[in-house]
Design an enzyme around this catalytic site. Structure first.
Site, PDB file in Angstrom:
ATOM      1  N   SER A 141      68.840  35.525 -91.414  1.00 36.19           N
ATOM      2  CA  SER A 141      68.334  35.491 -90.034  1.00 36.19           C
ATOM      3  C   SER A 141      68.107  36.927 -89.601  1.00 36.19           C
ATOM      4  O   SER A 141      68.791  37.842 -90.094  1.00 36.19           O
ATOM      5  CB  SER A 141      69.359  34.830 -89.117  1.00 36.19           C
ATOM      6  OG  SER A 141      69.030  35.057 -87.764  1.00 36.19           O
ATOM      7  N   TYR A 154      78.222  34.060 -86.688  1.00 36.58           N
ATOM      8  CA  TYR A 154      76.878  33.799 -87.236  1.00 36.58           C
ATOM      9  C   TYR A 154      76.278  35.077 -87.808  1.00 36.58           C
ATOM     10  O   TYR A 154      75.789  35.087 -88.948  1.00 36.58           O
ATOM     11  CB  TYR A 154      75.982  33.218 -86.133  1.00 36.58           C
ATOM     12  CG  TYR A 154      74.626  32.780 -86.625  1.00 36.58           C
ATOM     13  CD1 TYR A 154      74.474  31.628 -87.397  1.00 36.58           C
ATOM     14  CD2 TYR A 154      73.483  33.513 -86.315  1.00 36.58           C
ATOM     15  CE1 TYR A 154      73.216  31.217 -87.844  1.00 36.58           C
ATOM     16  CE2 TYR A 154      72.231  33.110 -86.755  1.00 36.58           C
ATOM     17  CZ  TYR A 154      72.097  31.958 -87.516  1.00 36.58           C
ATOM     18  OH  TYR A 154      70.853  31.554 -87.960  1.00 36.58           O
TER      19      TYR A 154
END
Ligand code: NAD
Length: 256
Positions: A141, A154
């Site tokens: 990401s 995350y």
């Protein structure tokens, strides 16, 4: 033995970007196997594509025995494995908790799914990938590079995938290529079990115009990069990371 087709194993295949990647590979003539915890969506994809082209395993990517048996069943079904796409990922629970209030059980869950799950798939897919001289693509990401507040688990899990990528590329040198794709904002609401039609999804003018590419991303933007990285055209590329974010992370943003 050589096969007239190629096979890819995709985690988190039932919805969103994983579903988009599956669709892209099937259109290119590959066989697709995939796992997901969402049984209903996964079974619907089996019905859509047919079990000659697509097999689904209901499994949690963080569970070693489930990963082992899903990969073994894929090999039994299709006979070969040419690519692994580590796509399954969870973003929550991570939001809204300041570091001193961190619930470590929640932190561990994110790391287990996003990072350890990817390594488990590598562990069980690598013997077949060595034989096929195949490749691995990890879905990270842009949050591996930049953060909003309270996204520690995350961001850390996605950053670790970048390191895992170069470590594996060196360990598997000459046999398996390993790369990472870092998506930015990718629309997936039209790729869920009870999804909205893509043309019914509206964005604010700011959402669109802030992207140098002039739009929000779509699963096929990621799928086409993943497909390229798994193809012979990418034969000189390994250990690398590719940002696919419509240009968002190239913008310098300071308060006025
Ligand atoms: P999504 O939630 O739409 O799809 C994720 C899929 O993974 C779902 O089908 C879900 O059931 C499955 N899954 C979740 N936990 C699992 C587990 N433990 N075991 C097996 N399957 C599991 O998400 P998405 O937006 O398509 O994201 C896919 C990947 O792309 C993720 O790794 C995510 O972090 C990454 N990503 C997405 C975006 C975005 O804007 N959509 C941006 C950057 C990175």
């Amino acid at each position: 033995m050589s096969y007239s087709f190629k096979t890819v194993f995709i985690t988190g295949v039932a919805n969103g970007i994983g579903r988009g990647i599956a669709d892209y590979f099937i259109k290119k003539g590959w066989r697709v196997a995939g796992l997901d915890i969402n049984k209903e969506s996964g079974r619907k994809l089996e019905d859509k594509y047919g079990r000659d082209s697509f097999v689904f395993f209901e499994a949690d990517v963080s569970d070693e025995n489930s990963v082992k048996s899903s990969v073994a069943s894929t090999l039994k079904k299709f006979g070969c494995l040419d690519a692994l796409v580590n796509n399954a990922g969870i973003a929550s629970p991570y939001n809204g908790t300041s570091p001193e209030d961190m619930d470590i059980a929640k932190w561990k869950r994110v790391i287990d799914v996003n990072l350890t799950g990817s390594m488990l798939c590598v562990k069980y897919a690598v013997p077949a990938l060595r034989k096929s001289k195949g490749s691995i693509v990890n879905i990270s990401s842009t949050r591996a590079l930049q953060s909003e507040k309270f996204t520690e688990a995350y961001s850390a899990s996605k950053g670790a995938l970048l390191s895992l990528t170069h470590a594996l590329a060196v360990s598997l040198a000459h046999e398996v290529r390993v790369n990472t794709v870092l998506p930015g904002w990718i629309e997936t609401r039209h790729m869920q079990e009870n999804s909205s039609a893509l043309d019914s999804i509206k964005y604010s003018e700011e959402d669109i115009s802030q992207h140098p590419a002039g739009r929000v991303g779509l699963p096929e933007d990621i799928a086409s990069m993943v497909y390229f990285l798994c193809s012979d055209e990418a034969g000189f590329i390994t250990g690398q990371k590719f940002v696919v974010d419509g240009g968002m992370t190239t913008k310098m943003i300071y308060a006025e």
